[in-house]
Design an enzyme around this catalytic site. Structure first.
Site, short mmCIF file in Angstrom:
data_model
loop_
_atom_site.label_atom_id
_atom_site.label_comp_id
_atom_site.label_asym_id
_atom_site.label_seq_id
_atom_site.Cartn_x
_atom_site.Cartn_y
_atom_site.Cartn_z
N ASP A 209 0.85 -1.20 0.00
CA ASP A 209 0.00 0.00 0.00
C ASP A 209 0.89 1.25 0.00
OD1 ASP A 209 -2.33 1.73 0.29
OD2 ASP A 209 -3.35 -0.08 0.93
N HIS A 279 -2.64 2.94 -4.86
CA HIS A 279 -2.11 2.47 -3.57
C HIS A 279 -0.67 1.96 -3.72
CE1 HIS A 279 -5.71 2.85 -1.04
NE2 HIS A 279 -6.40 2.49 -2.10
N GLU A 346 -9.85 2.39 -5.56
CA GLU A 346 -9.44 3.77 -5.27
C GLU A 346 -8.18 4.19 -6.04
OE1 GLU A 346 -10.93 4.17 -0.68
OE2 GLU A 346 -9.02 3.15 -0.98
C1 ACM Z 1 -11.17 -0.55 0.28
O1 ACM Z 1 -11.68 -0.47 1.42
N1 ACM Z 1 -10.52 0.47 -0.23
C2 ACM Z 1 -11.25 -1.78 -0.49
#
Ligand code: ACM
Length: 564
Positions: A209, A279, A346
């Site tokens: 991440d 991420h 995201e």
């Molecule tokens: C998430 O909670 N961004 C999968």
């Protein structure tokens, strides 16, 4: 089962007394498909245990571990033998002792237990079934079966009964984010132990991440030399702060192999996640050439705050695609399970709008805005499809968060529905396999009671900084009340592989806090993943937590949130 639930409910009303106390103690979590009491009990102290020679080695190993522990705590040795012709002996009746039989007629993860006052016969068709039968037997024994001290004061009996059991869903998962905060191999093992006791079978391990890269990759050593460490962490909810403490850690490949083997011995498969193409700031800090040329600020750093970084991979650059294939190749070689999770959530695509490589790729592929889907979103489809194809060549299937549904998605992908249930409903209707993890019920990083002052700081506090109460906390009862098939049309229900709770760890820095957020909500997860909804009964479940399951967590040294 009915009698069993009635007895449990009666006891919940009238409290513990006399022999009825045994009834509550034998309430099993997750509730079995069917449980009928017979008359009397069977004494397991010193009992002879027999394994069908047809059972595989891992099954026999698990039975031996059970027998060794039973011998130790009961103070009398139970020997394990594998006599030839065992199945026929059992068919012939007049048996004494404990018998584990391989029986192809039992469903893949299911088991049957038949206990009389002379013998217990356990049937399963797979090692999972044997493991689950042992967990059920443990739950019928005194709590000290989980300990390592002799217990001479308990009676080592189990009730005569007929149990027939198999899970409702084949995917029963828990996601652990070891990026925002890093948790040791020992802590991961501890979580696996508890998962196994409650028949959960998938650990989704979030390993990359913005705030940290956690898995050793041979071809890209800087991912762990640089990407695994950040220069401090924001404090509480203050975005502008930094505690000034260098923070990080990662798992070597040997450590990961160790965790995989540990999980496998407990019937758990690890699903690793490399979150892409967003991420990825920790990877960019390690290899800046993989980023978008005009990205600001430069140089990249492993992120010290939470949220979603706008700095993402430059997927128009073939070198970046090679990086992803190299990393996923090593991940596929390391993890034996059928699934690799490639994230997909995201991903801000602002950088791609101006990046010359990404725009050139969009032109080369002829991607245009269509049906409300931007060319940049289609570029992400291209990345997903390419990774899916690459991993298929390695015999792996992909799972992605529900954003992968936007635009086009190739056949064979599995969708994790996290932004509520809509993504899961849509994906199932389109013929994709689905795992339900809606943030409305399964996000166990959210606060677990409405009282904000009494709970540790959480993401829920971030959203409502001035409030005293949260409207819909993810309470134990809320998790328990979730039905993964509840909103799925009957014709699509076969697409729902199962359910998972997710524990993101932005605001969770210690093992004690991690366990506080996990338990006892993970026990509720176990029951929604395993049990037929008709067998669920929150009051009986809660009562069983109070009398048996939470004392077990105490014995194991596992922290948890006390019942209200
Ligand atoms: C998430 O909670 N961004 C999968």
């Amino acid at each position: 089962m009915k009698r069993f639930l009635i007895a449990t409910a009666l006891l919940a009303c009238f409290g513990c007394f006399g022999c009825a106390a045994k009834t509550v103690e034998t309430r099993i979590v997750p509730a079995p498909a069917s449980f009928e009491y017979g008359k009397g009990t069977l004494n397991l102290k010193g009992i002879n245990i027999n394994c069908d020679p047809a059972l595989d080695a891992p099954s026999v190993r698990a039975v031996r571990q059970f027998s060794d522990r039973l011998s130790l705590v009961s103070g009398k040795t139970s020997s394990v033998a594998s006599p030839i012709g065992l199945a026929r002996t059992v068919e012939g009746g007049k048996i004494k002792g404990m018998y584990f039989i391989k029986d192809a007629s039992v469903p893949p993860e299911g088991y049957r237990i038949s206990v009389s006052s002379r013998a217990a016969v356990i049937r399963a068709s797979s090692v999972s079934g044997v493991l689950y039968s042992l967990q059920t037997l443990r739950q019928m024994l005194p709590l000290s079966i989980y300990g390592t001290e002799p217990d001479n004061s308990s009676r080592w009996t189990i009730p005569c009964c007929e149990i027939e059991d198999a899970p409702r869903f084949r995917y029963r998962g828990l996601m652990l984010d070891c990026c925002r905060h890093f948790f040791s191999v020992d802590e991961v093992r501890k979580v696996l132990d508890v998962m196994a006791f409650y028949k959960l079978n998938r650990l989704h391990w979030h390993l990359s991440d913005d705030q940290g890269w956690r898995v050793e990759i041979d071809k890209y050593p800087r991912l762990t030399e640089i990407g695994a460490f950040r220069n401090g962490t924001m404090v509480g909810g203050d975005w502008k702060s930094n505690d000034g403490i260098r923070y990080g850690g990662y798992y070597t490949k040997d450590q990961i192999r160790d965790v995989i083997a540990y999980a496998e011995a407990r019937g758990i498969t690890i699903v690793p996640e490399i979150d892409l193409p967003g991420h990825m700031q920790a990877a960019l800090a390690s290899y800046p050439e993989l980023g978008c040329a005009g990205s600001q600020p430069q140089p990249y750093e492993v992120w010290t705050i939470w949220g979603v970084s706008r700095q993402v991979l430059n997927v128009g650059n073939e070198k970046t695609m090679q990086f992803l294939e190299d990393v996923l190749g090593e991940i596929a070689d390391l993890f034996p399970g059928e699934y690799i999770h490639i994230g997909g959530d995201e991903c801000p695509r602002d950088e791609w709008k101006t990046d010359p490589d990404c725009q050139a790729k969009i032109a080369e592929l002829g991607l245009t805005a269509d049906g409300g889907v931007s060319p940049e979103a289609r570029l992400q489809n291209y990345v997903t499809a390419r990774m899916q194809k690459f991993l298929a060549g390695k015999g792996k299937k992909i799972i992605g968060w529900d954003e992968i549904l936007e635009g086009e998605l190739a056949e064979g992908a599995t969708v994790m529905s996290w932004r509520g249930t809509a993504g899961g409903i849509k994906a199932a209707s389109m013929g994709y396999d689905v795992i339900m993890t809606p943030n409305s019920h399964c996000y166990i990083d959210y606060i677990q009671s409405e009282d904000m002052d009494k709970e540790p700081f959480s993401i829920s506090h971030m959203w409502s900084p001035k409030k005293k109460k949260v409207k819909t906390p993810i309470t134990l009862e809320r998790v328990y009340g979730y039905d993964p098939l509840g909103e799925i049309p009957a014709g699509d229900q076969g697409r729902i592989l199962g359910v998972q709770c997710n524990l993101w760890t932005e605001y969770i820095a210690t093992p004690e806090h991690l366990e506080y957020m996990l338990f006892p909500r993970v026990l509720a997860l176990s029951e929604i993943a395993w049990s037929d909804p008709a067998r669920k009964d929150f009051d009986a479940f809660r009562q069983c937590l109070a009398t048996r399951q939470l004392p077990l967590l105490d014995l194991l040294g596992v922290n948890y949130r006390k019942l209200d």
